[in-house]
Design an enzyme around this catalytic site. Structure first.
Site, PDB file in Angstrom:
ATOM      1  CB  CYS A 171      23.649  24.597  -5.581  1.00 33.45           C
ATOM      2  SG  CYS A 171      22.258  25.604  -5.031  1.00 33.45           S
ATOM      3  CG  HIS A 172      25.681  20.858  -7.213  1.00 34.82           C
ATOM      4  ND1 HIS A 172      25.759  20.087  -6.076  1.00 34.82           N
ATOM      5  CD2 HIS A 172      24.372  20.902  -7.554  1.00 34.82           C
ATOM      6  CE1 HIS A 172      24.541  19.662  -5.751  1.00 34.82           C
ATOM      7  NE2 HIS A 172      23.678  20.143  -6.626  1.00 34.82           N
ATOM      8  CB  CYS A 189      23.246  21.634 -11.485  1.00 41.37           C
ATOM      9  SG  CYS A 189      21.947  20.644 -12.243  1.00 41.37           S
ATOM     10  CG  HIS A 202      19.984  30.711   1.085  1.00 43.54           C
ATOM     11  ND1 HIS A 202      19.238  31.778   0.639  1.00 43.54           N
ATOM     12  CD2 HIS A 202      20.727  30.299   0.015  1.00 43.54           C
ATOM     13  CE1 HIS A 202      19.503  32.001  -0.645  1.00 43.54           C
ATOM     14  NE2 HIS A 202      20.409  31.117  -1.047  1.00 43.54           N
ATOM     15  CG  MET A 243      18.359  17.870  -4.674  1.00 41.31           C
ATOM     16  SD  MET A 243      19.459  18.585  -5.889  1.00 41.31           S
ATOM     17  CE  MET A 243      19.276  17.332  -7.192  1.00 41.31           C
ATOM     18  CG  HIS A 285      25.252  31.854  -0.860  1.00 44.64           C
ATOM     19  ND1 HIS A 285      25.692  31.637  -2.141  1.00 44.64           N
ATOM     20  CD2 HIS A 285      23.893  31.951  -0.938  1.00 44.64           C
ATOM     21  CE1 HIS A 285      24.665  31.599  -2.968  1.00 44.64           C
ATOM     22  NE2 HIS A 285      23.554  31.795  -2.265  1.00 44.64           N
TER      23      HIS A 285
END
Length: 547
Positions: free
Chosen positions: A54-55, A51, A373, A92, A331
């Site tokens: 991304c978070h 996780c 992305h 997700m 990113h």
């Protein structure tokens, strides 16, 4: 990104737990469900594996949504369990439905993220030097290539959950070496000379691999933080192979190192103000890093603050850094075909930022689809609009095609000239090659297995015709499992495309190679050592920024 499947090997799990043990003790957050110390420790490990990419370590969100207790407690355990189990088309993963987390682990994580996140420790020069090891000093290394491999067509393949990379010769398709690395190697980068390969894991371990050795292997290594994703080397004329740089997710900083030994020389924090609200952010992580071909500079993306840094390495004692405001949350990205303009995704802002590395400024901010992305993106000649660069998206099925030629096609430059429709959201990589007429788009994180197990391919000369679907996972013939198809990568000649069929750690995975011209199956590489293969990096294409 955070998309690990299955549990880590025992050794890697122990390594992660040893890291987690130095975090602050388990907090007792008001309003959060009860957890035992053992459950909280397990939650920290799973969050790191699945996780945090991304978070965020502090869960303030970036590519993924914020998961701070004020939000998660309002949602409640039942809601969170459903979301963790089934995921979403916006990228997700369906952690529970795919079997990558058990029902007990889903319940544990739904409770864990309602607590305050533990604060990880800082990691400075003393910590780095304590981990730094020169395995083979430069003076003891070969003075010429000691093997018969065609190094320019060598592939470095990430074996994510085994903490290794496989070196595979592109001509023979033979595995010529398995190198022990950090957990979940994110990228492999080549020195300007092509001799050295730098790989960095999510656990911030860097391996310097000498490809000239009889059997290529690690000659230096270092750990630069608690979590990381980016490494790069100096490429400007006269500075080839002089320095390397790594950026970390935690602590939020970057470090410049000697190119041939990884000796850490200079650490720079990235904490600061965001470009929009100009509020202080405690965790502005370093995402993509590229080496400029125009100046002795590294170009560094700072995710949460939305700043692109031009780090001049001519004089480390008097370091000059140009800070360019773009958009949150930066990113991945890559060069245009001329290697002058750096196009990078500010993914939760739904924008592509364009930086002119020659002039040292922001050239444009371009609105695209939901959560772009691109990986490094895809450069090709559009039959109508001339030179373009394309990105796919995590959050929707669109593919944005952007004009990149301000000299000969100024009317199209830095505009979305086409929006193609792909199979769906959950795309991680888009790829083509100067010698190819095909454009490949993966959808590895899409919840529908028919989509995540296949690839979409467009004819560049007839983009309006839409895509064809290639059943890559079916061709692999690996049996049961998630079988996510991820990251197209060309060989040096541009006539083969390699795909990873990414299964669980205890399941069979494979590499599928297709003939680019005919789009037909050419070969499947299977081996017990190919555990959870994900990213692949061809030496020549990576050296020369060909994508």
């Amino acid at each position: 990104m955070s998309s690990s499947i299955q549990k880590l090997s025992c050794a890697i799990a122990l390594s992660v737990l040893s890291v987690s043990s130095v975090y602050a003790a388990a907090p007792k957050t008001p309003g959060a469900p009860d957890m035992t110390e053992a459950e909280f420790e397990r939650g920290k490990q799973v969050f790191f594996e699945r996780c945090a990419g991304c978070h965020g370590v502090l869960r303030k969100g970036a590519t993924g949504k914020p998961l701070t207790p004020d939000i998660t407690q309002q949602r409640g355990t039942a809601y969170l369990k459903v979301f963790i189990t089934y995921g979403s088309p916006a990228g997700m993963p369906a952690w529970g439905a795919s079997g990558e987390l058990t029902s007990k682990e889903v319940d544990l994580m739904a409770r864990y993220i309602q607590h305050e996140p533990p604060m990880p420790p800082e990691f400075g020069m003393k910590d780095m030097k304590a981990t730094w090891e020169v395995v083979v000093p430069p003076e003891n290394r070969p003075t010429k290539q000691m093997n018969d491999y065609n190094l320019e067509n060598l592939f470095s393949v990430t074996l994510r959950d085994s903490g290794q990379v496989a070196l595979i010769e592109g001509d023979s398709k033979e595995i010529v070496g398995i190198v022990e690395t950090g957990y979940a190697v994110h990228i492999s980068r080549l020195s300007a000379s092509g001799r050295y390969m730098y790989v960095i894991g999510r656990d911030a371990k860097i391996n310097l691999i000498d490809l000239w050795m009889e059997t290529p292997d690690t000659v230096a290594k270092i750990k630069v933080g608690m979590e990381a994703r980016s490494v790069e080397t100096s490429k400007y004329k006269g500075w080839e192979d002089k320095y390397s740089i790594a950026g970390t997710y935690w602590p939020p900083q970057y470090v410049i190192m000697e190119g041939d030994t990884l000796e850490p020389l200079k650490i720079v924090s990235t904490r600061g103000m965001t470009v929009d609200t100009q509020e202080y952010h405690p965790e502005p992580r370093v995402a993509a890093i590229v080496a400029s071909h125009e100046r002795p500079e590294f170009i560094v993306n700072v995710k949460e603050t939305g700043k692109v840094l031009l780090v001049n390495y001519e004089d480390l004692a008097n370091l000059k850094v140009t800070s360019i405001d773009s958009a949150r949350f930066l990113h991945d990205g890559g060069w245009d075909s001329t290697l002058r303009y750096f196009l990078t995704a500010a993914n939760k802002s739904n924008k592509i930022a364009v930086v002119d590395s020659r002039e040292g400024n922001l050239e444009a901010l371009i609105e695209v689809g939901k959560i772009p992305h691109p990986g490094r993106g895809a450069n090709f000649i559009d039959p109508q609009y001339g030179p373009v660069w394309a990105t796919s998206h995590l959050g929707d099925a669109s593919i944005a095609v952007i004009g990149t030629d301000p000299e000969n096609h100024p009317q199209h430059a830095w505009k979305v000239v086409r929006t193609l429709e792909g199979q769906g959201g959950g795309s991680l990589f888009i790829k083509t090659h100067p010698n190819s007429k095909n454009l490949y788009v993966d959808t590895a994180l899409h919840p529908d297995t028919n989509v995540s197990q296949s690839i979409a391919v467009f004819d560049i000369d007839n983009l309006e015709a839409g895509y064809k679907v290639l059943p890559i996972a079916e061709w692999a013939g690996v049996g049961e499992g998630a079988k996510r198809v991820v990251q197209p990568e060309y060989n040096k000649a541009g006539d083969e495309v390699w795909f990873s069929v990414w299964n669980g750690k205890e399941q069979e995975s494979a590499l599928v190679i297709i003939d680019d011209k005919t789009r037909t199956l050419k070969q499947v590489i299977k081996d017990k050592s190919l555990i959870t293969p994900t990213g692949k990096f061809n030496v020549y294409n990576t050296m020369h920024d060909i994508y």
